[in-house]
Design a protein around this motif. Structure first.
Motif, PDB file in Angstrom:
ATOM      1  N   LYS A 254      46.547  40.760  49.765  1.00 43.13           N
ATOM      2  CA  LYS A 254      45.754  40.443  48.326  1.00 43.13           C
ATOM      3  C   LYS A 254      44.550  39.701  48.581  1.00 43.13           C
ATOM      4  O   LYS A 254      44.415  39.184  49.644  1.00 43.13           O
ATOM      5  N   CYS A 255      43.682  40.377  47.624  1.00 43.92           N
ATOM      6  CA  CYS A 255      42.213  39.660  47.926  1.00 43.92           C
ATOM      7  C   CYS A 255      41.678  39.267  46.392  1.00 43.92           C
ATOM      8  O   CYS A 255      42.021  39.723  45.465  1.00 43.92           O
ATOM      9  N   ILE A 256      40.704  38.410  46.521  1.00 46.54           N
ATOM     10  CA  ILE A 256      39.747  38.048  45.260  1.00 46.54           C
ATOM     11  C   ILE A 256      38.372  37.974  45.643  1.00 46.54           C
ATOM     12  O   ILE A 256      37.884  37.582  46.942  1.00 46.54           O
TER      13      ILE A 256
ATOM     14  N   ARG B 254      35.422  36.832  38.369  1.00 48.05           N
ATOM     15  CA  ARG B 254      36.368  37.299  39.348  1.00 48.05           C
ATOM     16  C   ARG B 254      37.171  38.267  39.440  1.00 48.05           C
ATOM     17  O   ARG B 254      37.471  38.846  38.216  1.00 48.05           O
ATOM     18  N   SER B 255      37.419  38.970  40.349  1.00 48.54           N
ATOM     19  CA  SER B 255      38.051  40.398  40.370  1.00 48.54           C
ATOM     20  C   SER B 255      39.126  40.320  41.324  1.00 48.54           C
ATOM     21  O   SER B 255      39.234  39.904  42.623  1.00 48.54           O
ATOM     22  N   GLU B 256      40.412  40.399  41.165  1.00 48.96           N
ATOM     23  CA  GLU B 256      41.605  40.669  42.058  1.00 48.96           C
ATOM     24  C   GLU B 256      41.932  41.826  42.475  1.00 48.96           C
ATOM     25  O   GLU B 256      41.573  43.022  41.780  1.00 48.96           O
TER      26      GLU B 256
ATOM     27  N   LEU C 119      39.853  46.615  44.067  1.00 44.44           N
ATOM     28  CA  LEU C 119      39.993  45.556  43.068  1.00 44.44           C
ATOM     29  C   LEU C 119      39.863  46.020  41.824  1.00 44.44           C
ATOM     30  O   LEU C 119      39.488  47.215  41.477  1.00 44.44           O
TER      31      LEU C 119
END
Length: 167
Positions: free
Chosen positions: A100-102, A111-113, A129
Motif C-alpha cells: 500500500k502507498c499514499i 491525497r491518493s491511495e 494510484l
C-alpha cells in the motif's frame, strides 16, 4: 397364526432393512473416509498441510507473499515516508512495506491511495494510484549518507527526488 406370520414378516423386513442400511452406512463411511484421506493427501502434497492448523496460517501467508506478490518482501526497500528534497515541491510519499502507498500534498488535503510492487532485480517499482489512469513503472535509486536516505523515482513522464522523513 396370521398375527405371528405378520410379526415374523415384519421382523424379517426390519432385519433386512437394517442389514441393507448398515451395509450402505459402511459404504458411505468408506467413501467418506476415502474422500477425507484424498483431501488430506492433496493438502499435504500441494501446500504441506499436515493437519496442524497453527501452521496453516503461516502457509497461507507464504502463499500470498510468494504466489500473489501482495506482500513482496522487496517492497520493504521503500518502506517509510519520503518527502521531496526540493521544498518548492509539494509531495509526500508513504510506502507501508507491503503493497500500500499514499501520495499526498504537504500543503493541502489532497491525497491518493494505491498499491506498489518493487522488482528489486530490475530496480523498478510499479505504482498504481486511484487518481491515475494506469499503473506507472518507475526506475528507483536509493542512496544513503551518514545522516539521510534518498530515493529517486523516474518514469518516462514523471520524476520525484525524495528524502526519507525521520520520525
Amino acid at each position: 397364526m396370521k398375527k405371528i406370520a405378520t410379526a415374523v414378516t415384519v421382523i424379517i423386513a426390519a432385519v433386512t432393512t437394517l442389514t441393507i442400511f448398515s451395509a450402505c452406512a459402511e459404504k458411505v463411511k468408506d467413501t467418506g473416509n476415502k474422500i477425507v484421506s484424498s483431501a488430506r493427501s492433496y493438502a499435504d502434497s500441494e501446500i504441506g498441510f499436515d493437519g496442524d492448523l497453527s501452521k496453516l496460517s503461516d502457509k497461507a501467508i507464504s502463499y500470498v507473499q510468494g504466489e500473489l506478490g501482495l506482500n513482496n518482501s522487496a517492497n520493504q526497500i521503500l518502506e517509510g515516508t519520503w518527502l521531496n528534497e526540493d521544498d518548492a515541491a509539494d509531495w509526500r510519499w508513504t510506502f507501508d512495506g507491503s503493497n500500500k502507498c499514499i501520495l499526498a500534498s504537504k500543503r493541502d488535503e489532497s491525497r491518493s491511495e494505491g498499491t506498489y510492487s518493487v522488482n528489486d532485480s530490475e530496480g523498478t517499482v510499479d505504482i498504481s494510484l486511484n487518481s491515475w489512469d494506469a499503473t506507472i513503472t518507475f526506475s528507483y535509486k536509493l542512496r544513503s549518507t551518514l545522516s539521510d536516505e534518498y530515493l529517486t523515482l523516474t518514469s518516462e513522464t514523471q520524476g520525484y527526488s525524495l528524502k526519507k522523513h525521520k520520525d
